[in-house]
Design a protein around this motif. Structure first.
Motif, PDB file in Angstrom:
ATOM      1  N   GLY A 133      39.958  40.258  35.638  1.00 24.96           N
ATOM      2  CA  GLY A 133      41.235  40.111  34.953  1.00 24.96           C
ATOM      3  C   GLY A 133      41.052  40.346  33.469  1.00 24.96           C
ATOM      4  O   GLY A 133      39.936  40.298  32.942  1.00 24.96           O
ATOM      5  N   ASN A 134      42.150  40.626  32.802  1.00 27.95           N
ATOM      6  CA  ASN A 134      42.087  40.858  31.365  1.00 27.95           C
ATOM      7  C   ASN A 134      43.363  40.379  30.693  1.00 27.95           C
ATOM      8  O   ASN A 134      44.414  40.237  31.341  1.00 27.95           O
ATOM      9  CB  ASN A 134      41.866  42.346  31.059  1.00 27.95           C
ATOM     10  N   TYR A 135      43.242  40.129  29.402  1.00 28.43           N
ATOM     11  CA  TYR A 135      44.410  39.782  28.589  1.00 28.43           C
ATOM     12  C   TYR A 135      44.461  40.730  27.406  1.00 28.43           C
ATOM     13  O   TYR A 135      43.505  40.819  26.631  1.00 28.43           O
ATOM     14  CB  TYR A 135      44.350  38.342  28.093  1.00 28.43           C
ATOM     15  N   SER A 136      45.561  41.451  27.302  1.00 27.20           N
ATOM     16  CA  SER A 136      45.732  42.425  26.233  1.00 27.20           C
ATOM     17  C   SER A 136      46.629  41.842  25.144  1.00 27.20           C
ATOM     18  O   SER A 136      47.817  41.592  25.390  1.00 27.20           O
ATOM     19  CB  SER A 136      46.359  43.709  26.782  1.00 27.20           C
ATOM     20  N   PRO A 137      46.097  41.605  23.941  1.00 25.88           N
ATOM     21  CA  PRO A 137      46.950  41.117  22.853  1.00 25.88           C
ATOM     22  C   PRO A 137      48.075  42.089  22.522  1.00 25.88           C
ATOM     23  O   PRO A 137      49.177  41.676  22.167  1.00 25.88           O
ATOM     24  CB  PRO A 137      45.963  40.985  21.679  1.00 25.88           C
ATOM     25  N   ALA A 138      47.803  43.404  22.646  1.00 15.90           N
ATOM     26  CA  ALA A 138      48.837  44.394  22.330  1.00 15.90           C
ATOM     27  C   ALA A 138      50.011  44.310  23.296  1.00 15.90           C
ATOM     28  O   ALA A 138      51.166  44.481  22.914  1.00 15.90           O
ATOM     29  CB  ALA A 138      48.236  45.798  22.348  1.00 15.90           C
ATOM     30  N   ALA A 139      49.703  44.042  24.583  1.00 13.59           N
ATOM     31  CA  ALA A 139      50.766  43.938  25.591  1.00 13.59           C
ATOM     32  C   ALA A 139      51.254  42.509  25.759  1.00 13.59           C
ATOM     33  O   ALA A 139      52.234  42.271  26.476  1.00 13.59           O
ATOM     34  CB  ALA A 139      50.259  44.455  26.930  1.00 13.59           C
ATOM     35  N   SER A 140      50.559  41.556  25.141  1.00 17.48           N
ATOM     36  CA  SER A 140      50.907  40.133  25.234  1.00 17.48           C
ATOM     37  C   SER A 140      51.038  39.684  26.686  1.00 17.48           C
ATOM     38  O   SER A 140      51.985  38.983  27.059  1.00 17.48           O
ATOM     39  CB  SER A 140      52.222  39.842  24.482  1.00 17.48           C
ATOM     40  N   GLY A 141      50.082  40.094  27.512  1.00 15.30           N
ATOM     41  CA  GLY A 141      50.128  39.717  28.916  1.00 15.30           C
ATOM     42  C   GLY A 141      48.806  39.919  29.617  1.00 15.30           C
ATOM     43  O   GLY A 141      47.933  40.655  29.149  1.00 15.30           O
ATOM     44  N   ALA A 142      48.668  39.238  30.765  1.00 19.66           N
ATOM     45  CA  ALA A 142      47.456  39.339  31.571  1.00 19.66           C
ATOM     46  C   ALA A 142      47.628  40.388  32.655  1.00 19.66           C
ATOM     47  O   ALA A 142      48.753  40.747  33.028  1.00 19.66           O
ATOM     48  CB  ALA A 142      47.132  37.986  32.197  1.00 19.66           C
ATOM     49  N   ASP A 143      46.509  40.881  33.163  1.00 19.58           N
ATOM     50  CA  ASP A 143      46.532  41.870  34.227  1.00 19.58           C
ATOM     51  C   ASP A 143      45.292  41.667  35.101  1.00 19.58           C
ATOM     52  O   ASP A 143      44.359  40.954  34.715  1.00 19.58           O
ATOM     53  CB  ASP A 143      46.557  43.282  33.656  1.00 19.58           C
ATOM     54  N   PHE A 144      45.288  42.309  36.265  1.00 22.80           N
ATOM     55  CA  PHE A 144      44.180  42.160  37.205  1.00 22.80           C
ATOM     56  C   PHE A 144      43.786  43.533  37.741  1.00 22.80           C
ATOM     57  O   PHE A 144      44.616  44.441  37.838  1.00 22.80           O
ATOM     58  CB  PHE A 144      44.575  41.228  38.359  1.00 22.80           C
ATOM     59  N   PHE A 145      42.504  43.679  38.108  1.00 20.60           N
ATOM     60  CA  PHE A 145      42.006  44.973  38.558  1.00 20.60           C
ATOM     61  C   PHE A 145      40.875  44.778  39.554  1.00 20.60           C
ATOM     62  O   PHE A 145      40.282  43.694  39.658  1.00 20.60           O
ATOM     63  CB  PHE A 145      41.526  45.809  37.360  1.00 20.60           C
ATOM     64  N   ALA A 146      40.574  45.839  40.313  1.00 21.19           N
ATOM     65  CA  ALA A 146      39.489  45.803  41.303  1.00 21.19           C
ATOM     66  C   ALA A 146      38.900  47.193  41.444  1.00 21.19           C
ATOM     67  O   ALA A 146      39.589  48.205  41.230  1.00 21.19           O
ATOM     68  CB  ALA A 146      40.005  45.307  42.654  1.00 21.19           C
ATOM     69  N   ASN A 147      37.608  47.245  41.821  1.00 22.54           N
ATOM     70  CA  ASN A 147      36.908  48.518  41.953  1.00 22.54           C
ATOM     71  C   ASN A 147      35.975  48.528  43.153  1.00 22.54           C
ATOM     72  O   ASN A 147      35.401  47.488  43.508  1.00 22.54           O
ATOM     73  CB  ASN A 147      36.064  48.811  40.707  1.00 22.54           C
ATOM     74  N   GLY A 148      35.806  49.699  43.741  1.00 25.16           N
ATOM     75  CA  GLY A 148      34.787  49.938  44.737  1.00 25.16           C
ATOM     76  C   GLY A 148      34.031  51.196  44.367  1.00 25.16           C
ATOM     77  O   GLY A 148      34.643  52.220  44.046  1.00 25.16           O
ATOM     78  N   VAL A 149      32.685  51.115  44.375  1.00 26.55           N
ATOM     79  CA  VAL A 149      31.851  52.259  44.015  1.00 26.55           C
ATOM     80  C   VAL A 149      30.828  52.463  45.132  1.00 26.55           C
ATOM     81  O   VAL A 149      30.045  51.560  45.439  1.00 26.55           O
ATOM     82  CB  VAL A 149      31.126  52.035  42.679  1.00 26.55           C
ATOM     83  N   LEU A 150      30.828  53.640  45.753  1.00 30.94           N
ATOM     84  CA  LEU A 150      29.913  53.962  46.841  1.00 30.94           C
ATOM     85  C   LEU A 150      29.005  55.101  46.409  1.00 30.94           C
ATOM     86  O   LEU A 150      29.467  56.167  46.010  1.00 30.94           O
ATOM     87  CB  LEU A 150      30.689  54.372  48.091  1.00 30.94           C
ATOM     88  N   ASN A 151      27.686  54.859  46.503  1.00 28.36           N
ATOM     89  CA  ASN A 151      26.702  55.891  46.200  1.00 28.36           C
ATOM     90  C   ASN A 151      26.033  56.343  47.485  1.00 28.36           C
ATOM     91  O   ASN A 151      25.611  55.520  48.299  1.00 28.36           O
ATOM     92  CB  ASN A 151      25.653  55.356  45.221  1.00 28.36           C
ATOM     93  N   LEU A 152      25.940  57.661  47.656  1.00 26.74           N
ATOM     94  CA  LEU A 152      25.312  58.245  48.833  1.00 26.74           C
ATOM     95  C   LEU A 152      24.071  59.017  48.422  1.00 26.74           C
ATOM     96  O   LEU A 152      24.176  60.100  47.826  1.00 26.74           O
ATOM     97  CB  LEU A 152      26.288  59.172  49.562  1.00 26.74           C
ATOM     98  N   GLY A 153      22.912  58.456  48.684  1.00 28.75           N
ATOM     99  CA  GLY A 153      21.658  59.167  48.509  1.00 28.75           C
ATOM    100  C   GLY A 153      21.244  59.458  47.092  1.00 28.75           C
ATOM    101  O   GLY A 153      20.239  60.129  46.875  1.00 28.75           O
ATOM    102  N   GLY A 154      21.979  59.027  46.088  1.00 30.31           N
ATOM    103  CA  GLY A 154      21.609  59.260  44.706  1.00 30.31           C
ATOM    104  C   GLY A 154      22.627  60.056  43.915  1.00 30.31           C
ATOM    105  O   GLY A 154      23.260  59.535  43.001  1.00 30.31           O
TER     106      GLY A 154
END
Length: 211
Positions: A133-154
Motif C-alpha cells: 500500500g502507499n499514501y500519496s501526499p499529492a493525491a491526498s489518499g491511500a492506494d493498494f497494489f499487487a505484483n506477480g513476477v515469474l522467471n523461466l530459466g533465467g
C-alpha cells in the motif's frame, strides 16, 4: 566456452520494480542499475540507482516529454527520488518501506509505500508474489497494489501487476510485461491498463553491474 555462454544467457537479476509498482527486492551492495523508460505518453525517463549494504536502495531519475520530434521539450521541474529500506528478510519473505515521488505517466507518485513479498523457487521456475500500500501526499489518499513476477530459466521474466487506483480517476488497472535478459542487460515491453479501452505500450531498458 559453451558453459560461459550458457551461464551468461541464463543469469537472472531479480527485478527491483514491476511495471508501475515497487517490488520488495534490493540491489546488492555496490550494485548499480541504469534504467530508461519510454512511457505511453511519449515521456522518456532516465534513472540511476545503487544498492547499499544489501538493505538500502537509493535512486534518482529525471525525464521529459517530446525529447524526440519537433518543438520544445517539456522537462520535469526537478529530479525524483526512489528510496527503500528492508524491514525484514529471510530469503523467502521480504518486506520493505520506502518513498518514491516519480510522476509515472499522468498518475500521482507513489509517495510513502510499504510492500511485502514471498519468493518461491521450483527448479528453473522462480516466482515472486508481493503486495503493498502507499499514501500519496499529492493525491491526498491511500492506494493498494499487487505484483506477480515469474522467471523461466533465467532470461525470460513475465510480469502481472494490479493497482486499485483508489486515489485516481482510473481504478482497477492491470498491467502485463515481458522482459528478456542477457547478462547485465535487459529489455522489457509492457502493456498497461489492459482492461480499459485504451491500452498503453511501454518500453524499458535496464543495465545492472557490480562495482
Amino acid at each position: 566456452m559453451i558453459i560461459l555462454i550458457i551461464s551468461f544467457l541464463t543469469s537472472y537479476n531479480q527485478p527491483t520494480w514491476g511495471i508501475d509498482n515497487p517490488l520488495p527486492i534490493f540491489l546488492n551492495h555496490g550494485e548499480v542499475i541504469i534504467h530508461i523508460r519510454e512511457e505511453p505518453i511519449h515521456k522518456l525517463r532516465a534513472k540511476i540507482g545503487v544498492g547499499i549494504w544489501n538493505s538500502i536502495l537509493i535512486g534518482t531519475s529525471f525525464g521529459g516529454r517530446n525529447l524526440v520530434g519537433y518543438g520544445d521539450i517539456d522537462w520535469e521541474k526537478q529530479p525524483s527520488l526512489d528510496l527503500r529500506m528492508r524491514v525484514f528478510g529471510n530469503g523467502v519473505l521480504e518486506s520493505v518501506i520506502g518513498y518514491n515521488n516519480e510522476p509515472i505517466e499522468d498518475y500521482e507518485a507513489k509517495g510513502v509505500f510499504a510492500s511485502i513479498g514471498s519468493r518461491l523457487n521450483l527448479g528453473s521456475f522462480r516466482l515472486l508474489l508481493s503486495g503493498g500500500g502507499n499514501y500519496s501526499p499529492a493525491a491526498s489518499g491511500a492506494d493498494f497494489f499487487a505484483n506477480g513476477v515469474l522467471n523461466l530459466g533465467g532470461p525470460h521474466i513475465f510480469h502481472i501487476e494490479y493497482i486499485l487506483g483508489s486515489n485516481d480517476d482510473r481504478v482497477n488497472r492491470v498491467n502485463f510485461g515481458y522482459k528478456i535478459q542477457s547478462g547485465a542487460l535487459g529489455a522489457q515491453i509492457d502493456l498497461k491498463d489492459v482492461l480499459s479501452g485504451d491500452i498503453g505500450r511501454q518500453i524499458q531498458i535496464f543495465y545492472r553491474e557490480n562495482f
